[in-house]
Scaffold this active site. Structure first.
Site, PDB file in Angstrom:
ATOM      1  N   GLU A  92     -58.942  -0.379  18.037  1.00 17.07           N
ATOM      2  CA  GLU A  92     -59.096  -1.450  19.021  1.00 17.07           C
ATOM      3  C   GLU A  92     -58.313  -1.164  20.291  1.00 17.07           C
ATOM      4  O   GLU A  92     -57.216  -0.608  20.245  1.00 17.07           O
ATOM      5  CB  GLU A  92     -58.544  -2.758  18.442  1.00 17.07           C
ATOM      6  CG  GLU A  92     -59.462  -3.380  17.444  1.00 17.07           C
ATOM      7  CD  GLU A  92     -59.005  -4.789  17.081  1.00 17.07           C
ATOM      8  OE1 GLU A  92     -59.774  -5.504  16.452  1.00 17.07           O
ATOM      9  OE2 GLU A  92     -57.879  -5.164  17.431  1.00 17.07           O
ATOM     10  N   CYS A 105     -53.961  -2.558  26.425  1.00 17.30           N
ATOM     11  CA  CYS A 105     -53.128  -2.335  25.241  1.00 17.30           C
ATOM     12  C   CYS A 105     -53.792  -1.247  24.395  1.00 17.30           C
ATOM     13  O   CYS A 105     -54.941  -1.406  23.972  1.00 17.30           O
ATOM     14  CB  CYS A 105     -53.029  -3.644  24.464  1.00 17.30           C
ATOM     15  SG  CYS A 105     -52.147  -3.498  22.910  1.00 17.30           S
ATOM     16  N   CYS A 112     -50.812   1.954  10.115  1.00 17.69           N
ATOM     17  CA  CYS A 112     -49.385   2.128  10.436  1.00 17.69           C
ATOM     18  C   CYS A 112     -48.585   2.168   9.147  1.00 17.69           C
ATOM     19  O   CYS A 112     -48.811   1.373   8.238  1.00 17.69           O
ATOM     20  CB  CYS A 112     -48.900   0.963  11.312  1.00 17.69           C
ATOM     21  SG  CYS A 112     -47.171   1.135  11.808  1.00 17.69           S
ATOM     22  N   CYS A 116     -44.600  -3.618   8.452  1.00 18.33           N
ATOM     23  CA  CYS A 116     -43.881  -4.869   8.694  1.00 18.33           C
ATOM     24  C   CYS A 116     -44.643  -6.005   8.004  1.00 18.33           C
ATOM     25  O   CYS A 116     -45.873  -6.021   7.991  1.00 18.33           O
ATOM     26  CB  CYS A 116     -43.759  -5.139  10.185  1.00 18.33           C
ATOM     27  SG  CYS A 116     -42.920  -3.793  11.031  1.00 18.33           S
ATOM     28  N   CYS A 119     -47.432  -8.130   9.962  1.00 18.96           N
ATOM     29  CA  CYS A 119     -48.366  -7.450  10.866  1.00 18.96           C
ATOM     30  C   CYS A 119     -49.638  -7.007  10.168  1.00 18.96           C
ATOM     31  O   CYS A 119     -49.591  -6.445   9.075  1.00 18.96           O
ATOM     32  CB  CYS A 119     -47.655  -6.234  11.466  1.00 18.96           C
ATOM     33  SG  CYS A 119     -48.749  -5.210  12.456  1.00 18.96           S
ATOM     34  N   GLY A 164     -50.374   0.854  15.230  1.00 19.53           N
ATOM     35  CA  GLY A 164     -49.600   2.080  15.044  1.00 19.53           C
ATOM     36  C   GLY A 164     -48.201   2.019  15.622  1.00 19.53           C
ATOM     37  O   GLY A 164     -47.865   1.128  16.396  1.00 19.53           O
ATOM     38  N   ASN A 297     -49.080 -14.656  15.630  1.00 20.61           N
ATOM     39  CA  ASN A 297     -50.518 -14.790  15.371  1.00 20.61           C
ATOM     40  C   ASN A 297     -50.709 -14.771  13.872  1.00 20.61           C
ATOM     41  O   ASN A 297     -50.513 -13.721  13.259  1.00 20.61           O
ATOM     42  CB  ASN A 297     -51.300 -13.587  15.922  1.00 20.61           C
ATOM     43  CG  ASN A 297     -51.323 -13.570  17.417  1.00 20.61           C
ATOM     44  OD1 ASN A 297     -51.246 -14.597  18.056  1.00 20.61           O
ATOM     45  ND2 ASN A 297     -51.428 -12.365  17.960  1.00 20.61           N
ATOM     46  N   CYS A 341     -57.674  -8.629  13.678  1.00 21.21           N
ATOM     47  CA  CYS A 341     -56.370  -8.072  13.975  1.00 21.21           C
ATOM     48  C   CYS A 341     -55.364  -9.142  14.325  1.00 21.21           C
ATOM     49  O   CYS A 341     -55.594  -9.975  15.176  1.00 21.21           O
ATOM     50  CB  CYS A 341     -56.464  -7.075  15.124  1.00 21.21           C
ATOM     51  SG  CYS A 341     -54.874  -6.359  15.444  1.00 21.21           S
TER      52      CYS A 341
HETATM   53  N1  SAH Z   1     -45.504  -0.482  16.203  1.00 18.97           N
HETATM   54  C1  SAH Z   1     -44.959  -0.907  17.436  1.00 18.97           C
HETATM   55  C2  SAH Z   1     -46.007  -1.253  18.464  1.00 18.97           C
HETATM   56  C3  SAH Z   1     -47.207  -2.001  17.978  1.00 18.97           C
HETATM   57  S1  SAH Z   1     -46.907  -3.631  17.460  1.00 18.97           S
HETATM   58  C4  SAH Z   1     -43.993  -2.051  17.233  1.00 18.97           C
HETATM   59  O1  SAH Z   1     -43.930  -2.579  16.119  1.00 18.97           O
HETATM   60  O2  SAH Z   1     -43.296  -2.391  18.176  1.00 18.97           O
HETATM   61  C5  SAH Z   1     -46.666  -4.454  19.009  1.00 18.97           C
HETATM   62  C6  SAH Z   1     -45.956  -5.777  18.891  1.00 18.97           C
HETATM   63  O3  SAH Z   1     -46.780  -6.759  18.225  1.00 18.97           O
HETATM   64  C7  SAH Z   1     -44.670  -5.695  18.108  1.00 18.97           C
HETATM   65  O4  SAH Z   1     -43.619  -6.367  18.758  1.00 18.97           O
HETATM   66  C8  SAH Z   1     -45.047  -6.377  16.819  1.00 18.97           C
HETATM   67  O5  SAH Z   1     -43.910  -6.835  16.157  1.00 18.97           O
HETATM   68  C9  SAH Z   1     -45.978  -7.463  17.312  1.00 18.97           C
HETATM   69  N2  SAH Z   1     -46.762  -8.074  16.248  1.00 18.97           N
HETATM   70  C10 SAH Z   1     -47.196  -7.518  15.102  1.00 18.97           C
HETATM   71  N3  SAH Z   1     -47.881  -8.418  14.355  1.00 18.97           N
HETATM   72  C11 SAH Z   1     -47.873  -9.573  15.034  1.00 18.97           C
HETATM   73  C12 SAH Z   1     -48.399 -10.882  14.792  1.00 18.97           C
HETATM   74  N4  SAH Z   1     -49.081 -11.146  13.716  1.00 18.97           N
HETATM   75  N5  SAH Z   1     -48.196 -11.834  15.747  1.00 18.97           N
HETATM   76  C13 SAH Z   1     -47.519 -11.549  16.880  1.00 18.97           C
HETATM   77  N6  SAH Z   1     -47.010 -10.340  17.176  1.00 18.97           N
HETATM   78  C14 SAH Z   1     -47.174  -9.359  16.260  1.00 18.97           C
HETATM   79 FE1  SF4 Z   2     -44.720  -2.913  12.247  1.00 23.18          FE
HETATM   80 FE2  SF4 Z   2     -45.653  -2.267  14.700  1.00 23.18          FE
HETATM   81 FE3  SF4 Z   2     -46.546  -0.977  12.515  1.00 23.18          FE
HETATM   82 FE4  SF4 Z   2     -47.221  -3.490  12.895  1.00 23.18          FE
HETATM   83  S1  SF4 Z   2     -47.768  -1.775  14.185  1.00 23.18           S
HETATM   84  S2  SF4 Z   2     -46.523  -2.582  10.950  1.00 23.18           S
HETATM   85  S3  SF4 Z   2     -45.382  -4.326  13.867  1.00 23.18           S
HETATM   86  S4  SF4 Z   2     -44.454  -0.984  13.299  1.00 23.18           S
END
Ligand code: SAH
Ligand code: SF4
Length: 360
Positions: A92, A105, A112, A116, A119, A164, A297, A341
């Site tokens: 995406e 973006c 990934c 987390c 996510c 990622g 989200n 997503c």
């Molecule tokens: N992997 C990197 C970049 C991609 S995620 C990182 O983790 O920073 C980009 C941002 O989106 C991060 O700050 C992440 O914590 C946030 N994010 C992930 N899932 C989310 C969700 N469900 N709602 C809001 N932000 C989210």
């Molecule tokens: Fe964590 Fe960023 Fe990977 Fe989502 S994309 S699992 S927020 S490191």
């Protein structure tokens, strides 16, 4: 054999490649101009490049490898592109419209591995890294789309916040940045590019040592190890002390402002005590740090989390402010087109500091 895309080469790499084949630097300048300024879709259209050079290029490279699978547009102008990679994987890319310009973006990996707990991307183990070309091409595809609309609009900002962990695909991510910021090509200002990481400390230091001069955002999301490990398992391997040490190194080395991202999860990390702990943790770097509060989200598979109440967001913000911490609340984009997503819909990061908006 599948040819790789020429978008993956930085200008210096293209010069070196052409030199090996016996061509001068001026050829690279011409090709680069056709690729990024005139934005042609085939080598054949590069009419002032000598035929033998074009033949050599098309023997070794292609230009486009991504196919647009679907495109959705939101009422606020946000556009979500789903691209099919040459191996069939889908990724995406999101275009957002802001007062300050158009930002894209980009995704850096298929899935990934950081995993987390809040996510959507982390649900899918990484199947592979994207090449530099595949990351550049996301920008080019969006730019081609804008060109086709005939309004002379340009992608002006980039956030590396799609699916990622960019620092887990470091070399390709760095090449991507070198291509898009090159003044001879797309010329997207370094200060308009932001890379977000979950906190891979050694890479943060490497990034600090580079000459890229782009912005860095850190997904902090919790002020203590106990809480951060609960929501981000990476914190077990790289605890907050190690992360803070890398951040301090980055600030000292670059003297650039840093963004600390903090998703507000209801009754998990959004209490007054958490705001106070966060303020204490970053008090010593507050001159160079901006906390970006992110509305969560909801992701179906992570139903243990809910978005914080409006009042809690306001209270958290006020508490940080009272402690002298600069902070902002991320505005959301394209909420009506968010499909599977969980994270791609709110990818606006405040590019300008001191712009503190509370949106709900
Ligand atoms: N992997 C990197 C970049 C991609 S995620 C990182 O983790 O920073 C980009 C941002 O989106 C991060 O700050 C992440 O914590 C946030 N994010 C992930 N899932 C989310 C969700 N469900 N709602 C809001 N932000 C989210
Ligand atoms: Fe964590 Fe960023 Fe990977 Fe989502 S994309 S699992 S927020 S490191």
């Amino acid at each position: 054999m599948k040819l790789s895309s020429i978008y993956g080469l930085t200008f210096d790499q293209l010069v070196a490649w052409l030199a090996e084949k016996g061509y001068k630097k001026s050829r690279a300048l011409q090709v680069w101009d056709w690729l990024y300024r005139k934005r042609v879709a085939s080598f054949a259209e590069m009419t002032d490049v000598k035929e033998d050079c074009l033949a050599t290029l098309s023997e070794h490279f292609t230009i486009h490898t991504l196919n647009e699978h679907t495109r959705q547009e939101s009422a606020d102008g946000t556009m979500k592109f789903l691209f099919k990679l040459s191996d069939g994987n889908l990724i995406e890319t999101v275009l957002m419209r802001h007062k300050f310009g158009l930002s894209v973006c980009v995704t850096t990996q298929v899935g990934c591995n950081i995993g987390c707990s809040f996510c959507a991307s982390g649900l899918l183990a990484k199947s592979r890294d994207l090449s530099a070309a595949e990351i550049v091409e996301q920008i080019m595809k969006v730019q081609f789309h804008l060109d086709a609309m005939g309004k002379a609009e340009r992608v002006s900002h980039i956030v590396v916040m799609g699916i990622g962990e960019p620092f887990d695909n470091f070399v390709n991510m760095v090449d991507f940045i070198r291509v898009v910021k090159d003044q001879k090509g797309l010329d997207i200002a370094a200060r308009h590019i932001t890379v977000s990481t979950s906190g891979l400390a050694p890479k943060i230091k490497e990034f600090a040592d580079s000459d890229l001069k782009v912005n860095l955002a850190i997904s902090l999301h919790a002020p203590t190890n106990e809480l951060r490990t609960r929501i981000m398992k990476i914190n077990k391997a790289i605890p907050i002390e190690t992360l803070m040490e890398a951040i301090e190194y980055y600030l000292e080395k670059t003297n650039r402002r840093i963004t600390l991202e903090y998703i507000l999860l209801k009754d998990v990390n959004d209490g007054r005590e958490h705001a106070l702990q966060l303020a204490e943790l970053i008090q010593h770097i507050r001159q160079l740090a901006n906390v970006n509060l992110i509305p969560y989200n909801p992701v179906d598979e992570h139903s243990q989390y809910q978005r914080s109440e409006r009042e809690s967001v306001r209270a958290f913000y006020d508490t940080l402010k009272k402690q002298g911490i600069s902070c902002s609340v991320r505005l959301e984009h394209g909420t009506d087109i968010d499909a599977a997503c969980g994270q791609l819909r709110s990818k606006q990061i405040k590019q300008s500091t001191g712009d503190n908006v509370v949106a709900g």
